[in-house]
Design a protein around this motif. Structure first.
Motif, mmCIF file in Angstrom:
data_model
loop_
_atom_site.group_PDB
_atom_site.id
_atom_site.type_symbol
_atom_site.label_atom_id
_atom_site.label_comp_id
_atom_site.label_asym_id
_atom_site.label_seq_id
_atom_site.Cartn_x
_atom_site.Cartn_y
_atom_site.Cartn_z
ATOM 1 N N TYR A 57 -3.478 5.587 -8.152
ATOM 2 C CA TYR A 57 -3.283 4.620 -6.765
ATOM 3 C C TYR A 57 -4.323 3.535 -6.804
ATOM 4 C CZ TYR A 57 -3.844 3.808 -1.985
ATOM 5 O OH TYR A 57 -4.123 3.108 -0.378
ATOM 6 N N ASN A 114 0.930 -1.279 0.024
ATOM 7 C CA ASN A 114 -0.017 0.089 -0.133
ATOM 8 C C ASN A 114 0.769 1.220 -0.063
ATOM 9 O OD1 ASN A 114 -2.026 1.681 0.050
ATOM 10 N ND2 ASN A 114 -2.959 0.760 2.183
ATOM 11 N N SER A 156 -3.859 11.295 -9.499
ATOM 12 C CA SER A 156 -3.290 10.257 -8.317
ATOM 13 C C SER A 156 -4.269 9.362 -8.031
ATOM 14 C CB SER A 156 -2.654 11.209 -7.477
ATOM 15 O OG SER A 156 -3.665 12.169 -6.825
ATOM 16 N N GLN A 157 -5.184 9.681 -7.517
ATOM 17 C CA GLN A 157 -6.356 8.782 -6.985
ATOM 18 C C GLN A 157 -6.657 7.349 -7.702
ATOM 19 O OE1 GLN A 157 -7.203 8.489 -4.065
ATOM 20 N NE2 GLN A 157 -8.994 7.163 -4.155
ATOM 21 N N THR A 194 2.517 9.698 -5.456
ATOM 22 C CA THR A 194 2.880 11.200 -4.957
ATOM 23 C C THR A 194 4.200 11.623 -5.848
ATOM 24 O OG1 THR A 194 3.809 9.793 -3.178
ATOM 25 C CG2 THR A 194 2.094 11.609 -2.707
ATOM 26 N N LYS A 239 1.481 4.218 -2.566
ATOM 27 C CA LYS A 239 1.168 5.849 -2.289
ATOM 28 C C LYS A 239 2.239 6.573 -2.827
ATOM 29 C CE LYS A 239 -2.001 5.582 1.394
ATOM 30 N NZ LYS A 239 -2.015 5.563 2.713
ATOM 31 N N ARG A 240 3.531 5.957 -2.611
ATOM 32 C CA ARG A 240 4.814 6.784 -2.891
ATOM 33 C C ARG A 240 4.832 6.781 -4.442
ATOM 34 N NH1 ARG A 240 8.464 3.910 0.865
ATOM 35 N NH2 ARG A 240 8.419 5.300 2.800
#
Lengths: 249, 331
Positions: free
Chosen positions: B279, B260, B275-276, B268, B264-265
């Protein structure tokens, strides 16, 4: 239900090498002893001689460290007191918030052989008001109520630990006379402890002398005093001998 | 023998009766006041359901501001009562006799020590439990009158709600009582029994309250990525949560966390615009397909109550057997 039970065939108390050690040391050492039937037994000895300990062992409140003891042929256990035995502890434990009537009621509710008339008679004889709370009674009155509770059970063996300590001379005489009459009429055994032999002389017909956790003298009074020495003198002599032996050792 | 125990316990029994009468009067009075408040705020329709007209209404907020604390106090009384039963009825029951030497009186009548113990236990415990059950139902009756406007809204598994419902209060009371008698018989000191009993009871209540929910076989729901699980809002007791891989196996927590975090990294670092979505796309690629939750639905709360009662009741039985053994021991 008022008919008396036949007295037991087995002896009231047989102690076989019984000993009791507390954390502070031995209270009773290797004591072998027989208490015969139909006797008024004086259990005499100085303070700390092991009198209360011996009674505690007979009731089953205490467990022997060594040896064994039987009461009417049964070994005392932690389940409860032998039904034929009544015990009056030295502190005369009673519920202070109970009235005298309620205290006798307690005896009636917890003892199938209870004799209410007799117990009430004993309390009235002592002129203790029935409606008074036990906590408000004098030491002597409390003793008389506790005695009525023990005697009302109509036991075959009655254990009384220092019963006379709180009583005035007149009450002592009444109590001793009551016990004597009870013992003679019902054929029961009474074991009375005291540190003053003179108190019991003339009443008891059997003597057990304890000193430092050992039995120094035990036997029927008429046999012990057959050689002409008075009981008090005999007891004193034995205790002096014991003290001398201790010093030598 | 029952008479002797009754006579010994008379003062406590009268106190208990007083507690019941005062408690009942207070609940009846508070409840009728509260119903008056509900009517005057025109919230009668909001007791049974949480419609939009209730959720937003200023009246509901005013009602809650006025009545949440009294209702919580009612619940707290039911939570506290088992502890009080343990401290004031259980702990002194044998400790006081042993302390004052009056046990010798009982032990030297023609009644077995076990019978003496049982009669004392029954005379002290049965009326206390009856009073507790009565007060529990009175408070429950009061809580029902507030419905979802009151604490019931937080669901059956909320600490305050769970502890005052079903058999749980009785189980806690019997446990607290048995604990008090046991510590009292062992320590032979009333004050020690009261304080130590209360301490152990409090610790046991908190320590076991989490455990109980995990002993009922849970149900499992899964949710696709980005979706929320309903069980977090509908009052269910969630006992486990985590990730499943594409074949439906549970991914170990530490591994799932690592994956996870990696996703996320990467998101970002890539930027911000989508991004969402990125992800969410990254997760299945790394092997985290769905999230799941293990839960006990609110409708099965009774099972958790039964487990609760079995645990505390079982402990109480052990403690009472222990008390009997201690009392029958010769010193």
């Amino acid at each position: 239900m008022n008919s008396r039970r036949q007295p037991h065939q087995a002896l009231p108390v047989i102690a076989d090498g019984v000993g009791k050690r507390y954390r502070r040391g031995w209270a009773l050492r290797e004591t072998s002893l027989v208490i015969p039937q139909r006797r008024i037994v004086a259990l005499v000895g100085p303070n700390g001689a092991g009198k209360s300990t011996l009674m505690g062992l007979i009731t089953g409140l205490l467990r022997p460290t060594t040896g064994g003891i039987t009461v009417f042929g049964d070994r005392p256990t932690g389940k409860g007191l032998h039904p034929e035995v009544a015990y009056l502890a030295q502190q005369k434990p009673l519920y202070p918030q109970f009235t005298v009537t309620e205290t006798l009621m307690l005896g009636a509710r917890t003892n199938p052989t209870w004799d209410q008339g007799y117990a009430e008679h004993l309390v009235e004889q002592a002129a203790v008001p029935l409606s008074a709370k036990v906590g408000t009674l004098s030491g002597g009155q409390r003793t008389r109520v506790a005695l009525a509770l023990a005697l009302g059970k109509r036991p075959s063996l009655l254990l009384l630990d220092e019963p006379l300590a709180d009583l005035d001379p007149l009450a002592r005489e009444t109590v001793l006379r009551t016990l004597l009459a009870e013992a003679r009429e019902q054929g029961i055994t009474v074991l009375l402890s005291s540190h003053v032999l003179a108190e019991l002389e003339g009443v008891c017909d059997h003597l057990v002398l304890l000193h430092g956790g050992r039995v120094l003298l035990a036997g029927d009074v008429d046999q012990l005093s057959a050689r002409g020495t008075s009981l008090g003198q005999l007891a004193l002599n034995r205790m002096r001998e014991a003290a001398a032996q201790e010093e030598a050792a | 023998m029952i008479w002797v125990s009754w006579r010994r316990q008379r003062a406590q029994l009268i106190t208990l009766l007083g507690v019941l009468l005062v408690g009942a009067a207070a609940v009846v009075l508070l409840r009728s006041n509260m119903i008056g408040a509900i009517e005057s705020l025109q919230l009668t329709g909001c007791v049974a359901q949480t419609g939009p007209e209730c959720a937003d209404a200023d009246a509901a907020d005013r009602f809650r501001a006025a009545w949440t604390n009294p209702l919580h106090l009612g619940q707290a009384a039911i939570l506290l009562l088992p502890a009080l039963i343990g401290v004031f009825l259980g702990a002194p029951l044998f400790a006081r006799e042993l302390e004052q030497g009056t046990h010798v009186l009982a032990f030297t009548q023609s009644v077995s020590r076990t019978r003496w113990m049982v009669s004392k236990l029954v005379v002290a415990l049965v009326p206390a439990v009856v009073v507790l059950i009565a007060l529990q139902h009175l408070v429950s009756w009061w809580l029902s009158a507030a419905g979802v406007l009151g604490p019931r809204n937080s669901g059956s598994f909320h600490f305050l709600n769970f502890g005052v419902e079903h058999v749980s209060p009785v189980a806690y009371a019997v446990f607290a009582f048995a604990l008090g008698t046991f510590v009292g018989a062992v320590s032979r000191r009333t004050l020690v029994a009261m304080t130590a009993g209360l301490g152990v009871f409090t610790v046991a209540r908190f320590a076991l309250s989490d455990l109980v929910g995990h002993l009922v076989p849970p149900q499992r729901v899964e949710a696709a990525l980005g979706e929320d699980l309903k069980v977090y809002q509908d009052g269910s007791l969630v006992t486990g949560r985590g990730w499943l891989d594409t074949s439906g196996r549970v991914v170990p927590d530490d591994r799932a966390d690592a994956l996870n975090l990696a996703c996320k990294r990467s998101v970002t670092e890539a930027g911000t615009a989508k991004s969402q979505e990125e992800y969410l796309a990254c997760l299945p690629e790394s092997g985290l397909a769905t999230t799941y939750a293990d839960f006990v639905p609110e409708s099965l709360a009774w099972q958790v109550h039964l487990v609760d009662a079995a645990i505390f009741g079982g402990l109480a039985v052990l403690l009472l057997v222990g008390t009997a053994l201690v009392l029958r021991r010769q010193s």
